[in-house]
Design a protein around this motif. Sequence first.
Motif, PDB file in Angstrom:
ATOM      1  N   LEU A 487      73.587  56.045 -42.557  1.00  0.00           N
ATOM      2  CA  LEU A 487      74.767  56.006 -41.685  1.00  0.00           C
ATOM      3  C   LEU A 487      74.367  55.996 -40.215  1.00  0.00           C
ATOM      4  N   TRP A 488      73.421  56.855 -39.841  1.00  0.00           N
ATOM      5  CA  TRP A 488      72.996  56.917 -38.444  1.00  0.00           C
ATOM      6  C   TRP A 488      72.290  55.637 -38.019  1.00  0.00           C
ATOM      7  N   GLN A 489      71.474  55.078 -38.898  1.00  0.00           N
ATOM      8  CA  GLN A 489      70.772  53.835 -38.561  1.00  0.00           C
ATOM      9  C   GLN A 489      71.762  52.693 -38.351  1.00  0.00           C
ATOM     10  N   ASP A 490      72.783  52.637 -39.201  1.00  0.00           N
ATOM     11  CA  ASP A 490      73.785  51.584 -39.044  1.00  0.00           C
ATOM     12  C   ASP A 490      74.575  51.783 -37.757  1.00  0.00           C
ATOM     13  N   ALA A 491      74.927  53.027 -37.441  1.00  0.00           N
ATOM     14  CA  ALA A 491      75.670  53.299 -36.212  1.00  0.00           C
ATOM     15  C   ALA A 491      74.881  52.860 -34.988  1.00  0.00           C
ATOM     16  N   LEU A 492      73.571  53.034 -35.029  1.00  0.00           N
ATOM     17  CA  LEU A 492      72.741  52.671 -33.883  1.00  0.00           C
ATOM     18  C   LEU A 492      72.602  51.165 -33.717  1.00  0.00           C
ATOM     19  N   THR A 493      72.874  50.384 -34.752  1.00  0.00           N
ATOM     20  CA  THR A 493      72.906  48.930 -34.570  1.00  0.00           C
ATOM     21  C   THR A 493      74.172  48.509 -33.834  1.00  0.00           C
ATOM     22  N   ARG A 494      75.179  49.365 -33.847  1.00  0.00           N
ATOM     23  CA  ARG A 494      76.445  49.050 -33.195  1.00  0.00           C
ATOM     24  C   ARG A 494      76.476  49.567 -31.765  1.00  0.00           C
ATOM     25  N   ASN A 495      75.725  50.608 -31.490  1.00  0.00           N
ATOM     26  CA  ASN A 495      75.525  51.119 -30.139  1.00  0.00           C
ATOM     27  C   ASN A 495      74.248  51.955 -30.171  1.00  0.00           C
ATOM     28  N   PRO A 496      73.124  51.417 -29.696  1.00  0.00           N
ATOM     29  CA  PRO A 496      71.847  52.127 -29.797  1.00  0.00           C
ATOM     30  C   PRO A 496      71.727  53.341 -28.894  1.00  0.00           C
ATOM     31  N   ALA A 497      72.721  53.563 -28.025  1.00  0.00           N
ATOM     32  CA  ALA A 497      72.666  54.698 -27.100  1.00  0.00           C
ATOM     33  C   ALA A 497      73.521  55.859 -27.566  1.00  0.00           C
ATOM     34  N   LEU A 498      73.826  55.926 -28.856  1.00  0.00           N
ATOM     35  CA  LEU A 498      74.512  57.091 -29.410  1.00  0.00           C
ATOM     36  C   LEU A 498      73.475  58.207 -29.529  1.00  0.00           C
ATOM     37  N   THR A 499      73.356  58.989 -28.483  1.00  0.00           N
ATOM     38  CA  THR A 499      72.259  59.948 -28.359  1.00  0.00           C
ATOM     39  C   THR A 499      72.235  60.957 -29.500  1.00  0.00           C
TER      40      THR A 499
END
Length: 547
Positions: A487-499
């Motif tokens: 889930l986190w890896q997919d979210a980071l493809t949508r916005n890589p700056a989700l700290t």
Amino acid sequence: MMPLRLFPAPLSIFVFTCAVGVCQEVGSKICSGCHADIYKKYSRTSMFQSSGKVGEGAFHESIEGAHYSDPALGAGYRISAAASGYRLEFSRDSTGTHGERNLQWFIGSGRAARGYVFSLDGFLFQAPVSYYTSNSAWGISPGYQQHTSIYLTRAVSAKCLQCHASRLQPVAGTENRFNSTPFLEGGIGCERCHGPGKNHVTRMTAGNRKGSSGIVNPAHLDPARRDSVCAQCHLTGAARVARAQPPRGSAYTPGELLSDYTAYFVWAGKQSTGLTASSHFERLYQSACKRASGDRLWCGSCHDPHSEPEAATRVAFYRARCEKCHEPSACKENVETRRKAGDDCVACHMPKGQVRETEHAVFTDHSIPRRPAQSSGGAGDGESLVSFWKLPVNDRDQAVAYAMAAGRDAASRGRAYELLQAAQSRQPDDVLVLIELAKICDEAGREEQAMALSERIVRLDPSQAAVAVNLGTYYIKRGRVQEAMRLWQDALTRNPALTGARTNLAVAQYQSGDASAAEATLRKGLEYDPDDATARQLLAEILAGNR
């Protein structure tokens, strides 16, 4: 072994879907062929100049020795010319943070202020400093005073750009990724108010002038459709709720009713507590002038949408607008007051005030108060939310509106929960309802219910990265490590700056025995957010553990 840090994300909807007519847009330049005089005048307006490439346009900021120091944060910023745009250098001695960003695009005409946008890996972010015209100086960007580090990860989504630029080029399924050119036309183009022009141009080019021209003239529309054109960018309200089933696609097109696409709510019997950068429409509706004039008064009564008066003629221009309805002799201000004001109706009755979002910008108060003090007022405090347009209220829309506007008001939050529960029982696949319900459950500590709702949201709409980030935190607590990491890896493809998502992922990778992956995840995160103390500490721990 390092402890897991859990960083939930604020739940929100960010994925932007372009209007059906976007592919039918041709750009304002084509309009200039037949409407040269109008185009020439309009090109000098604030709306036309509300975005673009840095360094272009009639307005130019002062960058000679430009700098800003943030004493609260201990951060320093310097702005200088670069080969493409401006160079923003940032530093913070207490953390040893330093770096630079290339400011490539501007947002705002410069009449009041101007913000800036930079790109990393094709993702757009807002710069932490802005230029303020009132004092010809650089300062902290609106909303950045609350941060405890140099904040470089505020995503600029298509939703943010929609009222500043035209013919946007977002990458589907992401929050803030765009094509190499994020918008094909800077500023608000002709088609934002007149509708897509492809069919019109085709007909006119072919000499076919019979029947409908295929273009919208707002002044010729009925009042509700006419006002919708202006309200799409100049109405804020207490809550704005996307309709579950809009008539065409998901975005409004001029000539239609904005209320068919978005439900706007305000607190019953209350005026908004202060100016915002987009509250002009709402404030006008609060005015005695509008209440007395009804549909006869609209934005076009005072504003020529295609031109703005020169500074030397501005007072007389707007006084003439007032005198369409008001005899000069009816003004109750005494002669001395009027003399000092130079017979400037706006100066007395539409005073400029500071907007809530920033300390350095002021906007005109369109509530037209008899006295400036009358423009104040409360909002919320357990009052009812009502439709701004005075239309019948849809239960689903009202449920979402209460959730959005409730804030810390316990009564409003409780009412929102009850309404949302009822709405989701009727429409179990309504993503917007589920998101707001999940947020309330999460804040109330009802994690199992929030997790079940989040699972349903991600299944219905995988692009909801903020929901996916939170779902990952629920999973990791329950030992479902691999699911959380995906889930986190997919979210980071949508916005890589989700700290938060990146930090959680790095810890999970490390605890799973993959220190090199954790190191790479943190290093990439520090490219986006170099002043993130948690990421630096975790990276140091990993490097120390590998010695």
